[in-house]
Design a protein around this motif. Sequence first.
Motif: not given
Lengths: 440, 525
Positions: B50-54, B68-73
């Motif tokens: 959630i922090a990455a999405l924000e 589907p892969a969910i990825l944090i950059k």
Amino acid sequence: MRVTPNNSTFGRWLRGTALAVAATASIAGYSLQAQAAEGTIKVGILHSLSGTMAISETTLKDVMLMLIDQQNKKGGLLGKKLEAVVVDPASNWPLFAEKARELITVDKVAAVFGCWTSVSRKSVLPVFEETNNILFYPVQYEGEESQKNVFYTGAAPNQQAIPAVDYLMETEKVKRWVLAGTDYVYPRTTNKILEAYLKSKGVAAEDIMINYTPFGHSDWQNIVASIKKFGSAGKKTAVVSTINGDANVPFYKELGNQGIKATDIPVVAFSVGEEELAGLDTKPLVGHLAAWNYFQSVKSPINTKFISDWHEFTKKPTRTTNDPMEAAYIGFNMWVKAVEKAGTVDQTKVIDAMIGVGVPNLTGGISTMMPNHHITKPVLIGEVKGDGQFNVVWSTPGTVVANEWSPYLEGSKDLIADWRKPMFCGNFNVVTGKCGGASK
Amino acid sequence: MALFAGPVPQARADDGPDAFTGLASKNFDTVANAIRALAVSGSPQAAATIAALESENLYYDTEVDGAPAILIKQGSAYIDARTGKKPEAEISEDDVNNVRVNNAVRRAIEEAKGGLELFSPDAATRTKAANDLFKSHEPSSLKMIARAMATEKDPRAAAAIQQAQAAALLTSSEGSDADRIAAIAILRARGDVESKSLLQSLHDQSKPVAAAADAAISSLARIEELWSVVQSVFYGLSLGSVLLLAAAGLAITFGVMGVINMAHGEMVMIGAYTTYVVQEVIRAQAPGLFGASLFIAVPLAFIVSGGIGILIERSMIRFLYGRPLETLLATWGLSLILQQAVRSIFGSSNRDVGTPLWMSGATQWGGLTITWNRLTIVIFAAIVIAALMAVLRGTSLGLQMRAVTQNRRMAAAMGIKTPWIDALTFGLGSGVAGMAGVALSQIDNVSPNLGQGYIIDSFMVVVFGGVGNLWGTVVSALTLGIINKFLEPIAGAVLGKIVVLIALILFIQRKPRGMFPLKGRAVEQ
């Protein structure tokens, strides 16, 4: 309150100084105005390069120079080279008319690209009518106008304001509206249209707050506080902003500082683009909205090319693009196409040839010049991102035709414009069947 | 941790799509729902995702086998959001899409973070989370709030959680009338705009509840009225201090020296651009110093604007003493030259002058919202004026300045180098204008036109206060500020400004020398 040179002896003296200063400072802009070579087609560029509006209009001058340069690299027009004639009306409305006349009668330009504010456009209208030349006007405006000699490539209210309000009503479930604007013709007319539109959608009068501020207003503390208070009536509230130019930065700063977040009270703006956000730290503004027909962040091959051409031409790899630039781009390409279609730059023939001309816009579709001298465009809603760009969150499925006369205003709802023969009228009243019936 | 084990990540082990899958969508509502599901899923990776999405660092890739892969950059590399490790599948940059965020998604994020942080070990974080929940007041959060309430020990956090509970209860359809009335009492005690807003949004309540709500609303409205008066006074002080800063330099050049300096606004503008340059250098060379950038900019702006002021005085104004009309025209021309010069150097668009962290945001004091930047400017204006007074009254330079302006020939006879004093006085006035520019860069556009917006107001302040009197300038700036801020809500900003101008014209008609005219022989010259 701005110190704008005015009609007095003193004013004329000041204007002289302003011009002298502008002339020395922008020699670069004038260098293209070389001695008229035989066999060139001259194109007038009428944008303020000094004064308050320089911040916005200089960019349009640059984009026009780029487009003309590109056209010449493609071999020019009708076998001739295009030549830009740049003049500086110095954000001074009467000077716009003088400069327009100079372009048309002295430089004998084939068409003029210019103006930003509505008042500057109104000031040059009689000149274009009298000399039967062509003006391309590239900025979103309040509508309520259609002139034979003017082609409006910016948005009319129904191509920007109304879809934005619809979006807020549908997705954000907004029930209460603040219409905040700078005190001049564009916000006043747009807000009049919006007020009538909202009431037609069942919004009560006490749920609409209208607020006007002077140009360059910089102290927004209690206006923002009153917006906050207005928004605390237990109904979802949004601000529709027609605040223009310089006043936006302090307005958004105050919003950010008073902690009004887009998730609480979103602000949708019609005059804030990438260029205006350049002077702002956008992190506290993330999620506030803008409605335009183009955003720099739109992903399309044609836009990518336009942006890279722009960076190459200006030699500034971070310079932003914006909606009026797209409108200038469309207007120029339409003129080129119409001239090719007519086989001449003769204004009467080109005006006739313009109607129905379609050129690609930068969002990947085709914009067409309609008989009312306005163009079809898609409407996009973008949310401000942390990096000063916009994230497109909604767009119309296709392009929208402009309503030059708003159907929501008493004085104009029966009017239409059609510059095809036999009607050939900019304000035809469909009830009385007469041209020029109820126009202003 | 169990997450190490096996080729199949644990979160995917159960049947059907997990909470993460919904994030791989172009539909904002689907994403928002996925966040809500994720927040209650109990996944250890939920908070990080959630922090990455924000921060707009969350991506998805549907071109992989299975879900589907969910990825944090992170920097230039991606990690799998489900496991927090390097993704197993090869990630090609072309297939990766950013998970897009709109306001609906942002609200879901706030809500989810509120829920997750409600159990944080830090009491301040818990209080903040409870406040976020109070704002979103979703009935669905009631259970979670009750759980947090049971374990809460910290009194402040407990109070915040109780308020959040009251808010959620009122928006839900649960609770007896007595519970609801108790909840209304809690909101009434909280006493802020949001409580009132929430109470006003209640409809279809039973009679006693509706009556309690109405009573609470009218009591809150009364409190709000009182605070709004205090608020207007503060806004007036803040506007007044901005006017004062802008006018202080002019009070020296125009008030003391009598030079009508139309380029005064440009000195302010140059001060603002100095701030911009200082910040640019700091950003490039020593980002750690950013918080102190304004402290560095203030003396530099004084030196730059003051230096330019001295230059102007020596090269132009000294030839025009005693010829006010020529001075007016020449300095007006000069202001245009300076504007265009800045436009040529820095470009015509606004420059981004950052606000240091300690100056952004606001503090709540009762019903009063005080923004830090405005408060800082009020304090700064007070310091500048005090320093200016000290220079004029307490230094030999100040004494010489006053001597020269009162009787030039006598001062010269006493051995004062009057041309030198003229230059320094003009430099001082311009330097003060430069410092004002540093302050204005925090609230206004930094553009070549910055100064134009203040020049008329500055003259207004100086003339109204009484030419030549620094105290007059102070009183006049604050008076004009407060009058303006009381008129604005009644008459609107445009009309308010007109009313102030007309009142001022009438006042000057009656008292041409302003509120506090200078007395004595010096005036008669």
